[in-house]
Design a protein around this motif. Structure first.
Motif, mmCIF file in Angstrom:
data_model
loop_
_atom_site.group_PDB
_atom_site.id
_atom_site.type_symbol
_atom_site.label_atom_id
_atom_site.label_comp_id
_atom_site.label_asym_id
_atom_site.label_seq_id
_atom_site.Cartn_x
_atom_site.Cartn_y
_atom_site.Cartn_z
ATOM 1 N N LEU A 1 -4.692 0.515 1.444
ATOM 2 C CA LEU A 1 -4.079 1.596 2.220
ATOM 3 C C LEU A 1 -4.643 1.681 3.624
ATOM 4 O O LEU A 1 -3.979 2.151 4.544
ATOM 5 C CB LEU A 1 -4.278 2.929 1.495
ATOM 6 C CG LEU A 1 -3.280 3.135 0.362
ATOM 7 C CD1 LEU A 1 -3.783 4.150 -0.635
ATOM 8 C CD2 LEU A 1 -1.936 3.571 0.922
ATOM 9 N N PRO B 1 0.809 -1.211 0.000
ATOM 10 C CA PRO B 1 0.000 0.000 0.000
ATOM 11 C C PRO B 1 0.849 1.270 0.000
ATOM 12 O O PRO B 1 1.655 1.487 0.899
ATOM 13 C CB PRO B 1 -0.794 -0.114 1.304
ATOM 14 C CG PRO B 1 0.010 -0.992 2.169
ATOM 15 C CD PRO B 1 0.911 -1.816 1.320
ATOM 16 N N LEU B 2 0.669 2.063 -1.048
ATOM 17 C CA LEU B 2 1.379 3.342 -1.153
ATOM 18 C C LEU B 2 0.426 4.339 -1.791
ATOM 19 O O LEU B 2 -0.418 3.962 -2.592
ATOM 20 C CB LEU B 2 2.610 3.202 -2.047
ATOM 21 C CG LEU B 2 3.723 2.262 -1.588
ATOM 22 C CD1 LEU B 2 4.687 2.011 -2.734
ATOM 23 C CD2 LEU B 2 4.462 2.851 -0.400
ATOM 24 N N TYR B 3 0.582 5.619 -1.449
ATOM 25 C CA TYR B 3 -0.250 6.647 -2.063
ATOM 26 C C TYR B 3 0.322 6.989 -3.434
ATOM 27 O O TYR B 3 1.405 7.556 -3.536
ATOM 28 C CB TYR B 3 -0.309 7.880 -1.173
ATOM 29 C CG TYR B 3 -1.177 7.666 0.044
ATOM 30 C CD1 TYR B 3 -2.557 7.673 -0.084
ATOM 31 C CD2 TYR B 3 -0.633 7.451 1.293
ATOM 32 C CE1 TYR B 3 -3.374 7.476 1.011
ATOM 33 C CE2 TYR B 3 -1.439 7.242 2.392
ATOM 34 C CZ TYR B 3 -2.811 7.262 2.248
ATOM 35 O OH TYR B 3 -3.615 7.058 3.330
ATOM 36 N N TYR C 1 -2.607 -0.261 5.776
ATOM 37 C CA TYR C 1 -1.403 0.494 6.120
ATOM 38 C C TYR C 1 -1.678 1.483 7.260
ATOM 39 O O TYR C 1 -0.958 1.526 8.250
ATOM 40 C CB TYR C 1 -0.889 1.222 4.877
ATOM 41 C CG TYR C 1 0.052 2.354 5.176
ATOM 42 C CD1 TYR C 1 1.344 2.092 5.624
ATOM 43 C CD2 TYR C 1 -0.357 3.680 5.045
ATOM 44 C CE1 TYR C 1 2.200 3.119 5.926
ATOM 45 C CE2 TYR C 1 0.491 4.710 5.344
ATOM 46 C CZ TYR C 1 1.772 4.428 5.784
ATOM 47 O OH TYR C 1 2.610 5.457 6.104
ATOM 48 N N GLU D 1 7.711 12.064 -0.162
ATOM 49 C CA GLU D 1 6.518 12.535 0.561
ATOM 50 C C GLU D 1 5.870 11.383 1.336
ATOM 51 O O GLU D 1 5.418 11.558 2.465
ATOM 52 C CB GLU D 1 5.510 13.139 -0.420
ATOM 53 C CG GLU D 1 5.943 14.474 -0.986
ATOM 54 C CD GLU D 1 5.089 14.916 -2.164
ATOM 55 O OE1 GLU D 1 5.234 16.076 -2.578
ATOM 56 O OE2 GLU D 1 4.303 14.090 -2.682
ATOM 57 N N MET D 2 5.835 10.228 0.692
ATOM 58 C CA MET D 2 5.270 9.051 1.352
ATOM 59 C C MET D 2 6.069 8.724 2.621
ATOM 60 O O MET D 2 5.501 8.463 3.677
ATOM 61 C CB MET D 2 5.318 7.873 0.364
ATOM 62 C CG MET D 2 4.785 6.578 0.925
ATOM 63 S SD MET D 2 2.991 6.544 0.995
ATOM 64 C CE MET D 2 2.720 5.428 2.357
ATOM 65 N N ASP E 1 7.960 10.750 4.284
ATOM 66 C CA ASP E 1 7.797 11.832 5.240
ATOM 67 C C ASP E 1 6.492 11.670 6.026
ATOM 68 O O ASP E 1 6.449 11.853 7.241
ATOM 69 C CB ASP E 1 7.801 13.171 4.492
ATOM 70 C CG ASP E 1 7.896 14.351 5.443
ATOM 71 O OD1 ASP E 1 8.928 14.450 6.135
ATOM 72 O OD2 ASP E 1 6.932 15.137 5.520
ATOM 73 N N PHE E 2 5.433 11.284 5.302
ATOM 74 C CA PHE E 2 4.141 11.058 5.947
ATOM 75 C C PHE E 2 4.262 9.936 6.987
ATOM 76 O O PHE E 2 3.807 10.075 8.126
ATOM 77 C CB PHE E 2 3.112 10.691 4.873
ATOM 78 C CG PHE E 2 1.772 10.257 5.420
ATOM 79 C CD1 PHE E 2 1.021 11.116 6.206
ATOM 80 C CD2 PHE E 2 1.258 8.997 5.128
ATOM 81 C CE1 PHE E 2 -0.216 10.725 6.703
ATOM 82 C CE2 PHE E 2 0.021 8.599 5.614
ATOM 83 C CZ PHE E 2 -0.703 9.464 6.407
ATOM 84 N N HIS E 3 4.922 8.865 6.586
ATOM 85 C CA HIS E 3 5.070 7.744 7.516
ATOM 86 C C HIS E 3 5.885 8.160 8.750
ATOM 87 O O HIS E 3 5.560 7.785 9.877
ATOM 88 C CB HIS E 3 5.731 6.565 6.807
ATOM 89 C CG HIS E 3 5.641 5.287 7.584
ATOM 90 N ND1 HIS E 3 4.449 4.682 7.885
ATOM 91 C CD2 HIS E 3 6.579 4.514 8.160
ATOM 92 C CE1 HIS E 3 4.665 3.599 8.593
ATOM 93 N NE2 HIS E 3 5.953 3.468 8.777
ATOM 94 N N GLU F 1 -0.439 9.166 -5.596
ATOM 95 C CA GLU F 1 -0.331 10.560 -6.016
ATOM 96 C C GLU F 1 0.823 11.300 -5.343
ATOM 97 O O GLU F 1 1.067 12.449 -5.651
ATOM 98 C CB GLU F 1 -1.663 11.288 -5.779
ATOM 99 C CG GLU F 1 -2.084 11.419 -4.319
ATOM 100 C CD GLU F 1 -2.951 10.247 -3.844
ATOM 101 O OE1 GLU F 1 -2.743 9.125 -4.342
ATOM 102 O OE2 GLU F 1 -3.797 10.453 -2.968
ATOM 103 N N HIS F 2 1.516 10.629 -4.431
ATOM 104 C CA HIS F 2 2.628 11.277 -3.745
ATOM 105 C C HIS F 2 3.969 10.867 -4.332
ATOM 106 O O HIS F 2 4.088 9.832 -4.970
ATOM 107 C CB HIS F 2 2.612 10.908 -2.259
ATOM 108 C CG HIS F 2 1.555 11.616 -1.488
ATOM 109 N ND1 HIS F 2 1.583 12.964 -1.255
ATOM 110 C CD2 HIS F 2 0.426 11.170 -0.902
ATOM 111 C CE1 HIS F 2 0.524 13.305 -0.558
ATOM 112 N NE2 HIS F 2 -0.208 12.231 -0.340
#
Lengths: 354, 242
Positions: free
Chosen positions: B82, A84-86, B85, A93-94, A96-98, A88-89
């Motif tokens: 997600l 699972p990864l975003y 996650y 950034e991903m 950094d969010f984590h 759009e980032h």
């Protein structure tokens, strides 16, 4: 580090985990092995705090996964199967969010993010959009996410799926490096991989632990001993060849496995490696030798044996049957016990040609 | 708290990475602006009537737009894995849901802040509306949008299909807005009274839009919002058991 006792999880009438208990010590690398739907993912999800168990308990680093879920989640790096990864980032950034979810202070974030990007080898793609990355690269980014908080326990659900062979080797090396300081629980159905990375294997089948131990111990215990395989033209009288082979010192049993074209196939079981003696006989009697190899049963055969519900290996006919059973793991489980059928060629470095 | 903030931040930025937020902003401002100008002309320059009208238009836009903004927030994440996650990250379920809800609400706070632009333009023309009324109206609108966003988040937590989430959220929103008005038409006086209690549009138009911030009505909106947020958190927790 990980303690699981009498864990059961049901989905409606389906029992995904059935009274599973095991422990994983600090610094251990344990491989979770099992066919699809065996309960590997369910067990990992429970440990990661995603799914609650129906009954039983599990703890990570001394914290209960249900009662002290947040404490557990702070201490584990979890890589789910679905990567699972975003999309759009960007990669950074991903991460950094984590890092923010883990409450990492800014200075630590700045130091740690390039570190993990280097570790998984995606430093040069740090500014790329995740949606534009290939499957293998996404897998590495997800691994970077799991590694980011420098967790004491890593739970990796199929960390090498979607990677090409070269990346697989890299990830394996990476995991071995990580194992020095961490407890790692990883699942895979690629058996050579588990053999290469893990010092301990838990075979899980139909929600139960079917076997637990070091790969080589499991192999020795469940798949039978190694043997010599001989393929040669021995003339019309193979009985004579059998007598000659049986006369070798230390040989307990010789099996004739039928003919492949003009070549007869024999298996020589007994104490130790008798390739040299067999070779000497072949030279003396003038057999046209095509193959003389030392066959070691693999984890794959153990796996097939356990998951196809076969009896533990009898010393003699077992390896062939196991080898025959190993291949259909992908196909419908057609178990061939006919000793006169040629076992499919062993894979993953199981045979060594002399 | 910092986990909630991180989720809010990511969610709001992700909203503006996609085309939906910009399209909604553009359409809503076009519609609202056109109707505002029309009303201003029709009321022969009565600024307060026109701004009130603009607020009411924004309210109805929020009913339709909030489900579109919130529909993907949980349903799509559950589909893409997600949610697994987020729910295994060191944040509580409540922080995940609240962070997402606050991001959607922030979007509407930005959207309805357009009235301050109207106010500025009018002030430049020497027709300045009362700034206190503008602020109170804006606050009322943000509270109402927050309620719709909470409903949208709840609907999104119930299903894995964003369209189903959006559709059911619109239905819920409309039911909540229209049912009290229907109740007011009832012959039974106690049903009428009940309808008046729960009438969202009345709470908005007879208080906030007139420039009065009535704590009872603030609590009314916050309580309903809290209820749907609570249900959304429960729905997310329920997903773990499926």
């Amino acid at each position: 580090m990980i303690r699981v006792s009498h864990l059961t999880r049901r989905f409606g009438a389906h029992v995904a985990l059935d009274d599973v208990s095991f422990e994983v010590g600090q610094g251990e690398v344990v491989g979770f092995l099992g066919p699809n739907g065996a309960g590997k993912t369910t067990a990992m999800r429970i440990l990661a705090g995603y799914l609650p168990a129906t009954s039983g308990s599990a703890s990570v680093a001394g914290f209960d996964v249900l009662g002290q879920s947040l404490e557990v989640r702070r201490r584990i790096g979890y890589l789910p199967e679905s990567v699972p990864l975003y999309r759009e980032h960007r990669v950074v950034e991903m991460l950094d969010f984590h890092a923010r979810l883990h409450r990492m202070p800014r200075a630590r974030r700045r130091q740690r993010i390039p570190e993990v990007l280097d570790q998984v080898g995606v430093r040069d793609r740090a500014r790329d959009l995740i949606g534009s990355l290939s499957r293998g690269l996404k897998q590495r980014v997800a691994l970077a996410v799991a590694l980011l908080p420098d967790p004491a326990v890593l739970i990796l659900d199929e960390p090498t799926s979607g990677l090409d062979p070269l990346q697989r080797i890299e990830v394996r090396a990476l995991l071995r490096g990580l194992a020095e300081r961490r407890t790692v629980l990883l699942s895979s159905h690629i058996l050579p991989e588990i053999e290469a990375t893990c010092r301990r294997v838990l075979v899980i089948h139909r929600g139960r632990i079917a076997a637990d131990g070091a790969p080589q111990d499991l192999v020795a215990k469940l798949a039978g001993a190694s043997f010599v395989r001989l393929e040669a033209v021995v003339g019309p009288d193979f009985e004579k060849a059998l007598r000659l082979l049986r006369a070798i010192d230390g040989v307990r049993e010789v099996l004739h496995r039928g003919k492949l074209g003009i070549h007869d196939v024999f298996e020589v079981h007994g104490e130790g490696d008798s390739r040299e003696d067999v070779g000497a006989i072949a030279a003396r009697t003038g057999w046209a030798l095509r193959e003389l190899s030392w066959q070691r049963p693999t984890l794959e055969q153990v796996f097939a044996r356990l998951t196809l519900d076969l009896e533990p290996a009898a010393q003699s006919a077992a390896p062939a049957a196991a080898a025959a059973a190993a291949a259909p793991a992908a196909r419908p489980p057609v178990v061939t016990l006919n000793p006169f059928e040629r076992p499919p060629p062993p894979r993953g470095g199981s045979g060594q040609s002399a | 708290m910092s986990g909630l903030f991180a989720i809010w931040r990511r969610e709001l930025s992700a909203l503006f990475f996609g085309p939906l937020a910009w399209t909604l902003l553009c359409l809503a401002l076009l519609l609202d602006g056109r109707l505002f100008v029309g009303e201003l002309a029709a009321s022969s320059g009565d600024v307060d009537v026109a701004t009130r009208y603009a607020f009411v238009v924004s309210f109805y836009i929020a009913i339709l737009a909030a489900p579109l903004v919130t529909m993907r927030m949980i349903s799509e994440e559950s589909r893409a894995g997600l949610l697994e996650y987020l729910l295994t990250a060191p944040v509580t379920d409540a922080a995940v849901v609240t962070g997402k809800f606050l991001a959607a609400t922030s979007f509407f706070a930005i959207l309805s802040a357009a009235v301050f632009v109207y106010g500025g333009v009018l002030a430049a023309q020497g027709l300045a509306p009362d700034p206190g009324t503008l602020v109170a109206g804006w606050l009322g609108l943000v509270l109402a949008s927050a309620l719709f966003c909470a409903i949208g988040t709840f609907a999104s937590a119930l299903t894995s299909t964003p369209m189903v989430a959006a559709f059911s959220a619109v239905l819920l929103d409309l039911a909540l807005v229209l049912a009290p008005q229907l109740a007011r038409l009832s012959p039974a006086p106690w049903v009428q009274r009940l309808g008046a209690r729960f009438d969202l549009t009345d709470h908005l138009s007879s208080s906030f839009l007139l420039g009065a911030i009535d704590t009872a009505r603030v609590v009314f909106f916050l309580a309903w919002t809290g209820l749907f947020l609570f249900l959304a958190v429960r729905a997310v927790e329920g997903r773990r058991w499926r």
